[in-house]
Design a protein around this motif. Structure first.
Motif, PDB file in Angstrom:
ATOM      1  N   UNK A 184       0.703  -1.250  -0.083  1.00  0.00           N
ATOM      2  CA  UNK A 184       0.137   0.065   0.035  1.00  0.00           C
ATOM      3  C   UNK A 184       0.962   1.122   0.076  1.00  0.00           C
ATOM      4  N   UNK A 185       1.924   1.283   0.757  1.00  0.00           N
ATOM      5  CA  UNK A 185       2.605   2.255   0.620  1.00  0.00           C
ATOM      6  C   UNK A 185       3.591   2.627  -0.739  1.00  0.00           C
ATOM      7  N   UNK A 186       3.869   1.566  -1.587  1.00  0.00           N
ATOM      8  CA  UNK A 186       4.042   1.626  -2.927  1.00  0.00           C
ATOM      9  C   UNK A 186       3.225   1.955  -3.747  1.00  0.00           C
ATOM     10  N   UNK A 187       1.791   1.567  -3.706  1.00  0.00           N
ATOM     11  CA  UNK A 187       0.713   2.036  -4.506  1.00  0.00           C
ATOM     12  C   UNK A 187       0.555   3.471  -4.240  1.00  0.00           C
ATOM     13  N   UNK A 188       0.368   4.062  -2.938  1.00  0.00           N
ATOM     14  CA  UNK A 188       0.313   5.422  -2.971  1.00  0.00           C
ATOM     15  C   UNK A 188       1.385   6.401  -3.426  1.00  0.00           C
ATOM     16  N   UNK A 189       2.663   5.878  -3.583  1.00  0.00           N
ATOM     17  CA  UNK A 189       3.751   6.543  -4.358  1.00  0.00           C
ATOM     18  C   UNK A 189       3.766   6.332  -5.724  1.00  0.00           C
ATOM     19  N   UNK A 190       2.842   6.962  -6.380  1.00  0.00           N
ATOM     20  CA  UNK A 190       2.786   6.760  -8.125  1.00  0.00           C
ATOM     21  C   UNK A 190       4.100   6.721  -8.794  1.00  0.00           C
ATOM     22  N   UNK A 191       5.003   7.636  -8.239  1.00  0.00           N
ATOM     23  CA  UNK A 191       6.345   7.788  -8.904  1.00  0.00           C
ATOM     24  C   UNK A 191       7.065   6.377  -8.975  1.00  0.00           C
ATOM     25  N   UNK A 192       7.244   5.926  -7.651  1.00  0.00           N
ATOM     26  CA  UNK A 192       7.922   4.580  -7.219  1.00  0.00           C
ATOM     27  C   UNK A 192       7.224   3.457  -7.822  1.00  0.00           C
ATOM     28  N   UNK A 193       5.749   3.623  -7.981  1.00  0.00           N
ATOM     29  CA  UNK A 193       5.243   2.381  -8.636  1.00  0.00           C
ATOM     30  C   UNK A 193       5.313   2.488 -10.009  1.00  0.00           C
ATOM     31  N   UNK A 194       5.683   3.495 -10.584  1.00  0.00           N
ATOM     32  CA  UNK A 194       6.018   3.578 -12.176  1.00  0.00           C
ATOM     33  C   UNK A 194       7.208   2.985 -12.375  1.00  0.00           C
ATOM     34  N   UNK A 195       8.327   3.251 -11.535  1.00  0.00           N
ATOM     35  CA  UNK A 195       9.599   2.804 -11.727  1.00  0.00           C
ATOM     36  C   UNK A 195       9.467   1.290 -11.623  1.00  0.00           C
ATOM     37  N   UNK A 196       8.855   0.589 -10.966  1.00  0.00           N
ATOM     38  CA  UNK A 196       8.573  -0.935 -10.818  1.00  0.00           C
ATOM     39  C   UNK A 196       7.797  -1.332 -11.838  1.00  0.00           C
ATOM     40  N   UNK A 197       7.166  -0.571 -12.518  1.00  0.00           N
ATOM     41  CA  UNK A 197       6.235  -0.806 -13.710  1.00  0.00           C
ATOM     42  C   UNK A 197       7.284  -0.986 -14.777  1.00  0.00           C
ATOM     43  N   UNK A 198       8.086   0.258 -15.155  1.00  0.00           N
ATOM     44  CA  UNK A 198       8.971   0.149 -16.086  1.00  0.00           C
ATOM     45  C   UNK A 198       9.967  -0.837 -16.288  1.00  0.00           C
ATOM     46  N   UNK A 199      10.741  -1.306 -15.007  1.00  0.00           N
ATOM     47  CA  UNK A 199      11.391  -2.445 -14.976  1.00  0.00           C
ATOM     48  C   UNK A 199      10.790  -3.570 -15.358  1.00  0.00           C
ATOM     49  N   UNK A 200       9.728  -4.162 -14.667  1.00  0.00           N
ATOM     50  CA  UNK A 200       9.109  -5.475 -14.925  1.00  0.00           C
ATOM     51  C   UNK A 200       8.476  -5.525 -16.463  1.00  0.00           C
ATOM     52  N   UNK A 201       8.084  -4.414 -16.947  1.00  0.00           N
ATOM     53  CA  UNK A 201       7.475  -4.364 -18.139  1.00  0.00           C
ATOM     54  C   UNK A 201       8.404  -4.493 -19.340  1.00  0.00           C
ATOM     55  N   UNK A 202       9.472  -3.956 -19.003  1.00  0.00           N
ATOM     56  CA  UNK A 202      10.789  -4.107 -19.931  1.00  0.00           C
ATOM     57  C   UNK A 202      11.359  -5.614 -19.993  1.00  0.00           C
ATOM     58  N   UNK A 203      11.480  -6.138 -18.739  1.00  0.00           N
ATOM     59  CA  UNK A 203      11.915  -7.310 -18.597  1.00  0.00           C
ATOM     60  C   UNK A 203      10.919  -8.358 -19.480  1.00  0.00           C
ATOM     61  N   UNK A 204       9.578  -8.211 -19.258  1.00  0.00           N
ATOM     62  CA  UNK A 204       8.447  -9.055 -20.037  1.00  0.00           C
ATOM     63  C   UNK A 204       8.736  -8.921 -21.462  1.00  0.00           C
ATOM     64  N   UNK A 205       8.948  -7.906 -21.851  1.00  0.00           N
ATOM     65  CA  UNK A 205       8.886  -7.626 -23.639  1.00  0.00           C
ATOM     66  C   UNK A 205      10.190  -8.216 -23.922  1.00  0.00           C
ATOM     67  N   UNK A 206      11.399  -8.369 -23.186  1.00  0.00           N
ATOM     68  CA  UNK A 206      12.426  -9.115 -23.725  1.00  0.00           C
ATOM     69  C   UNK A 206      12.152 -10.559 -23.588  1.00  0.00           C
ATOM     70  N   UNK A 207      11.342 -11.190 -22.895  1.00  0.00           N
ATOM     71  CA  UNK A 207      11.074 -12.496 -22.477  1.00  0.00           C
ATOM     72  C   UNK A 207      10.048 -12.998 -23.733  1.00  0.00           C
ATOM     73  N   UNK A 208       9.222 -12.111 -24.316  1.00  0.00           N
ATOM     74  CA  UNK A 208       8.180 -12.284 -25.195  1.00  0.00           C
ATOM     75  C   UNK A 208       8.812 -12.947 -26.688  1.00  0.00           C
TER      76      UNK A 208
END
Length: 208
Positions: A184-208
Motif C-alpha cells: 500500500x505504501x508503494x501504491x500510494x507513491x505513484x512515482x515509485x510504482x511507475x519505476x517498478x512498472x518500467x522495470x518489470x514491463x521491459x523485462x517481460x518484453x525481452x522474454x516475449x
C-alpha cells in the motif's frame, strides 16, 4: 501427511498448472500449498485437507477465470481418486474451502480450511504482485500500448490492494498483513510504482 496422496497430487494434479498464466502456474500453487500447510500447523488443522485444498484451488482456470473458484471446487468433488483417502463429508468441506478462497468473495469462508487457503493464496509479496499483474495484462490484453498496461496495473492495485480495496486477510499479525502495508505504501507513491512498472514491463518484453 499421507505419502500416497502426496504422490498423486504431485504427479497428476500439480502439473496441470503448467497450462495457466505465469501468475497462476506451478510456482504459485506450490507457494499456496506451502503456506497452507504452515497455517494448518499453526491452527492445529488437518494437514492433508489443507494440502489437497491448496492443490486444487485454481484448477478451474482451465475453463473460466471469473468462475474458477466454483469450477475448481467441482473438479475436486468429481475426482474419484480422492475418495480413496477422504469421506464424502470431508470432500464437501474441501470443496467449500476451494469455493471460498477467492479474494473478491463477499462472504467469510465457511470453515478454517477456507480461511487457510484464502490467506495462503494472497501470497502478498509486493514485487511479485506487481510483476504478476503486469504479466497478466500483457498476456490477456490485446494492445501493444504500454500505457494501457500501466493503467491496468493502476486499476488492479486500487481495486484489490489499496486502502478500501477488496483484499481481506483472515489471520491477524500474519506476514501477509505486514506485506500488504508495504504494498500500500508503494501504491500510494505513484512515482515509485511507475519505476517498478518500467522495470518489470521491459523485462517481460525481452522474454516475449
Amino acid at each position: 501427511m499421507d505419502q500416497e496422496l502426496k504422490d498423486y497430487i504431485e504427479t497428476i494434479i500439480i502439473p496441470k498448472y503448467s497450462a495457466f498464466d505465469k501468475g497462476h502456474g506451478i510456482d504459485h500453487v506450490r507457494t499456496v500449498i506451502e503456506e497452507s500447510v504452515k497455517l494448518a500447523k499453526v491452527c492445529g488443522a488437518n494437514l492433508d485437507y489443507a494440502y489437497v485444498i491448496a492443490a486444487y484451488h485454481d484448477l478451474g482456470l482451465c475453463k473460466s477465470r471469473e468462475l474458477h473458484h466454483i469450477i475448481s471446487g467441482e473438479i475436486l468433488e468429481a475426482d474419484n481418486r480422492l475418495r480413496q483417502w477422504f469421506s464424502p463429508d470431508i470432500i464437501k468441506i474441501m470443496k467449500e474451502a476451494v469455493e471460498d478462497h477467492r479474494a473478491s468473495a463477499k462472504k467469510t469462508p465457511r470453515s478454517i480450511y477456507g480461511k487457510i487457503v484464502a490467506e495462503a493464496d494472497r501470497d502478498i509479496v509486493p514485487m511479485k504482485i506487481i510483476k504478476r499483474t503486469i504479466q497478466y495484462s500483457i498476456a490477456n490484453t490485446d494492445s501493444i500500448d504500454k500505457e494501457v498496461h500501466w493503467n491496468n496495473l493502476l486499476r488492479h492495485m486500487d481495486e484489490k490492494y489499496a486502502e478500501g480495496g477488496y483484499m481481506k486477510l483472515w489471520f491477524e499479525n500474519s506476514k501477509n498483513a505486514l506485506q500488504l502495508n508495504e504494498l500500500r505504501r508503494i501504491i500510494a507513491d505513484k512515482k515509485l510504482l511507475r519505476q517498478f512498472f518500467e522495470k518489470f514491463y521491459n523485462e517481460e518484453l525481452v522474454n516475449i
